[in-house]
Design an enzyme around this catalytic site. Sequence first.
Site, PDB file in Angstrom:
ATOM      1  N   PRO A 129       9.972 -64.683 -71.367  1.00 48.65           N
ATOM      2  CA  PRO A 129      10.059 -64.454 -69.919  1.00 48.65           C
ATOM      3  C   PRO A 129       8.870 -65.084 -69.181  1.00 48.65           C
ATOM      4  O   PRO A 129       7.893 -65.506 -69.819  1.00 48.65           O
ATOM      5  CB  PRO A 129       9.990 -62.930 -69.810  1.00 48.65           C
ATOM      6  CG  PRO A 129       9.312 -62.467 -71.048  1.00 48.65           C
ATOM      7  CD  PRO A 129       9.624 -63.469 -72.118  1.00 48.65           C
ATOM      8  N   ASP A 313       1.281 -70.526 -83.561  1.00 52.94           N
ATOM      9  CA  ASP A 313       1.664 -71.927 -83.759  1.00 52.94           C
ATOM     10  C   ASP A 313       1.278 -72.455 -85.152  1.00 52.94           C
ATOM     11  O   ASP A 313       1.596 -73.599 -85.477  1.00 52.94           O
ATOM     12  CB  ASP A 313       1.027 -72.817 -82.684  1.00 52.94           C
ATOM     13  CG  ASP A 313       1.756 -72.705 -81.349  1.00 52.94           C
ATOM     14  OD1 ASP A 313       2.798 -72.028 -81.293  1.00 52.94           O
ATOM     15  OD2 ASP A 313       1.271 -73.296 -80.360  1.00 52.94           O
ATOM     16  N   ILE A 335       3.690 -62.302 -81.925  1.00 51.99           N
ATOM     17  CA  ILE A 335       3.740 -62.899 -80.578  1.00 51.99           C
ATOM     18  C   ILE A 335       5.179 -63.166 -80.116  1.00 51.99           C
ATOM     19  O   ILE A 335       5.562 -62.807 -79.021  1.00 51.99           O
ATOM     20  CB  ILE A 335       2.919 -64.217 -80.525  1.00 51.99           C
ATOM     21  CG1 ILE A 335       1.501 -64.013 -81.072  1.00 51.99           C
ATOM     22  CG2 ILE A 335       2.889 -64.791 -79.102  1.00 51.99           C
ATOM     23  CD1 ILE A 335       0.574 -63.195 -80.211  1.00 51.99           C
ATOM     24  N   ARG A 405       7.944 -84.211 -79.995  1.00 51.57           N
ATOM     25  CA  ARG A 405       7.392 -83.489 -78.846  1.00 51.57           C
ATOM     26  C   ARG A 405       5.925 -83.157 -79.071  1.00 51.57           C
ATOM     27  O   ARG A 405       5.187 -82.972 -78.113  1.00 51.57           O
ATOM     28  CB  ARG A 405       8.143 -82.170 -78.641  1.00 51.57           C
ATOM     29  CG  ARG A 405       9.540 -82.326 -78.082  1.00 51.57           C
ATOM     30  CD  ARG A 405      10.147 -80.963 -77.815  1.00 51.57           C
ATOM     31  NE  ARG A 405       9.126 -80.076 -77.273  1.00 51.57           N
ATOM     32  CZ  ARG A 405       8.892 -78.828 -77.686  1.00 51.57           C
ATOM     33  NH1 ARG A 405       9.619 -78.290 -78.611  1.00 51.57           N
ATOM     34  NH2 ARG A 405       7.937 -78.114 -77.140  1.00 51.57           N
TER      35      ARG A 405
HETATM   36  C1  UD1 Z   1       1.762 -71.122 -75.244  1.00 48.99           C
HETATM   37  C2  UD1 Z   1       1.867 -72.380 -76.060  1.00 48.99           C
HETATM   38  C3  UD1 Z   1       2.654 -72.125 -77.342  1.00 48.99           C
HETATM   39  C4  UD1 Z   1       2.070 -70.944 -78.097  1.00 48.99           C
HETATM   40  C5  UD1 Z   1       1.886 -69.730 -77.194  1.00 48.99           C
HETATM   41  C6  UD1 Z   1       1.163 -68.563 -77.850  1.00 48.99           C
HETATM   42  C7  UD1 Z   1       1.855 -74.187 -74.429  1.00 48.99           C
HETATM   43  C8  UD1 Z   1       2.601 -75.258 -73.743  1.00 48.99           C
HETATM   44  N1  UD1 Z   1       2.531 -73.415 -75.277  1.00 48.99           N
HETATM   45  O1  UD1 Z   1       3.081 -70.747 -74.864  1.00 48.99           O
HETATM   46  O2  UD1 Z   1       2.619 -73.296 -78.137  1.00 48.99           O
HETATM   47  O3  UD1 Z   1       2.917 -70.599 -79.175  1.00 48.99           O
HETATM   48  O4  UD1 Z   1       1.146 -70.093 -76.017  1.00 48.99           O
HETATM   49  O5  UD1 Z   1      -0.079 -68.987 -78.308  1.00 48.99           O
HETATM   50  O6  UD1 Z   1       0.660 -74.036 -74.261  1.00 48.99           O
HETATM   51  N2  UD1 Z   1       5.145 -63.238 -72.114  1.00 48.99           N
HETATM   52  C9  UD1 Z   1       5.748 -62.337 -71.269  1.00 48.99           C
HETATM   53  N3  UD1 Z   1       5.838 -62.649 -69.941  1.00 48.99           N
HETATM   54  C10 UD1 Z   1       5.339 -63.821 -69.438  1.00 48.99           C
HETATM   55  C11 UD1 Z   1       4.721 -64.742 -70.309  1.00 48.99           C
HETATM   56  C12 UD1 Z   1       4.629 -64.417 -71.663  1.00 48.99           C
HETATM   57  O7  UD1 Z   1       6.205 -61.287 -71.700  1.00 48.99           O
HETATM   58  O8  UD1 Z   1       5.429 -64.037 -68.228  1.00 48.99           O
HETATM   59  C13 UD1 Z   1       5.044 -62.938 -73.571  1.00 48.99           C
HETATM   60  C14 UD1 Z   1       5.824 -63.941 -74.434  1.00 48.99           C
HETATM   61  O9  UD1 Z   1       7.181 -63.607 -74.533  1.00 48.99           O
HETATM   62  C15 UD1 Z   1       5.092 -63.838 -75.736  1.00 48.99           C
HETATM   63  C16 UD1 Z   1       3.641 -63.579 -75.312  1.00 48.99           C
HETATM   64  O10 UD1 Z   1       3.703 -63.112 -73.977  1.00 48.99           O
HETATM   65  O11 UD1 Z   1       5.543 -62.740 -76.463  1.00 48.99           O
HETATM   66  C17 UD1 Z   1       2.737 -64.783 -75.367  1.00 48.99           C
HETATM   67  O12 UD1 Z   1       3.334 -65.886 -74.701  1.00 48.99           O
HETATM   68  P1  UD1 Z   1       2.472 -66.981 -73.938  1.00 48.99           P
HETATM   69  O13 UD1 Z   1       1.045 -66.881 -74.370  1.00 48.99           O
HETATM   70  O14 UD1 Z   1       2.760 -66.901 -72.490  1.00 48.99           O
HETATM   71  O15 UD1 Z   1       3.090 -68.326 -74.498  1.00 48.99           O
HETATM   72  P2  UD1 Z   1       3.314 -69.682 -73.704  1.00 48.99           P
HETATM   73  O16 UD1 Z   1       2.264 -69.853 -72.675  1.00 48.99           O
HETATM   74  O17 UD1 Z   1       4.737 -69.783 -73.314  1.00 48.99           O
END
Ligand code: UD1
Length: 427
Positions: A129, A313, A335, A405
């Site tokens: 999300p 990752d 995560i 990618r």
């Molecule tokens: C980034 C990285 C990805 C990595 C991840 C976690 C980039 C382009 N991608 O992804 O490679 O695997 O960090 O280190 O930098 N979440 C919410 N709400 C939100 C946003 C996140 O619930 O609005 C949750 C996600 O579902 C997940 C957790 O938070 O469970 C961490 O996600 P997040 O750190 O946001 O990952 P990305 O930024 O998408």
Amino acid sequence: MDQIVIRGGQRLKGRIPISGAKNAALTLLPCALLTDEPLTLRNLPRLADVDGFGHLLNQLGCSTTIEGSRPEDFGRVMTARTTTLTSTIAPYDIVRKMRASILVLGPLLARAGEATVSLPGGCAIGNRPIDLHLKALEAFGAQIELTSGYVKAVAPGGRLGGGKFTFPVVSVGATENALMAASLAKGTCVLKNAAREPEIVDLCNCLVAMGAHIDGIGTETLTVEGVDRLHGATYRVMADRIEAGSYACAAVITEGDVELVGAKADEMEATLSALRQAGATVEETKTGIRVAMSGRAEPVTLSTAPYPGFATDMQAQFMAMATLGKGASLFTETIFENRYMHVPELARMGCDIDVRGRSAVVRGVDHLVGAPVMATDLRASMSLIIAGLAAEGTTEVNRVYHLDRGYERLEEKLQAVGADIERISAG
Ligand code: UD1
């Protein structure tokens, strides 16, 4: 579609140049939307996602030029300049292909006072999300509406104000969006429980080079005092700690000895400690990090966590490495849900992996056998390459666009250290 074909069993030996970090590049590129002056990024990796982001910037009125790079060089120099924004819309057809496109939301809102960005939708590794991106921006005064699959955000009076936001869970992307938005706010924005990943530090350093005022860089509390304008800068993208860790796993499973040139030990402590747990020799060199292994890997117990914990990752690559380990390794993914999609593919090569909810037990086997396998997401794809490098016979990895990618010239880098690997182009 292209295929990567590996004939396993070669020990990796030599030096592997580490490229600029994909995840840093994808948050540094949207910084070009924050100023009318040029932002020059050096050491930008040649990757499909970086090209895709460049196209998105172009659609918003940002001109991009690539200078002085020969095809045989790793990395590129890109200058991006947004003299005037010509659009504040990131359309569905781009965002759905590249989730990181959501990172234009904060900069567009900061620069233009409005932004319309498509919701990214689901992706292979789970639901993902963006509620935290939106809540942080709302805390700084943004008014947000969700209509027809799009997020419409407006800053009343054309500019965000100050505010405080505490992230209920650590989010890399939401921290990045909030930081970029806050840099041009009228007031002070405080982010608590912010992500501390090295890529966040890279973003902060770039914003500071552009004239932003940020306190607490590298900690979980970031205080951004908004400025009226940002200026251009030249900035070098950090080394890719995930790429470096991936090649380290490849070195261990092939009982090799490689130097990861350009990798920085202090940005990947958890990965290095996991490699040591597996029995590898890990040492800093003048130009990077050496990883060497003799014999089969010791079993590891790893649980993913936000930085400085063990990176999600890196989970798939360590799992591939553990498949030929001496005993049972235990993995816990905290995560993302659905981040074990490499498991059924690894099973096709003879691995013994038992997934129970968020945990997976990997029992080391005596040998893997090459097989046709399918890449499902970026890091899962790399786990198949790692397994293929140590498997008996031939492994064909299909759907390699996932690898393109995130891994700059993977097969060239691996060939140079002795792997028998080639790309078969689909014509
Ligand atoms: C980034 C990285 C990805 C990595 C991840 C976690 C980039 C382009 N991608 O992804 O490679 O695997 O960090 O280190 O930098 N979440 C919410 N709400 C939100 C946003 C996140 O619930 O609005 C949750 C996600 O579902 C997940 C957790 O938070 O469970 C961490 O996600 P997040 O750190 O946001 O990952 P990305 O930024 O998408």
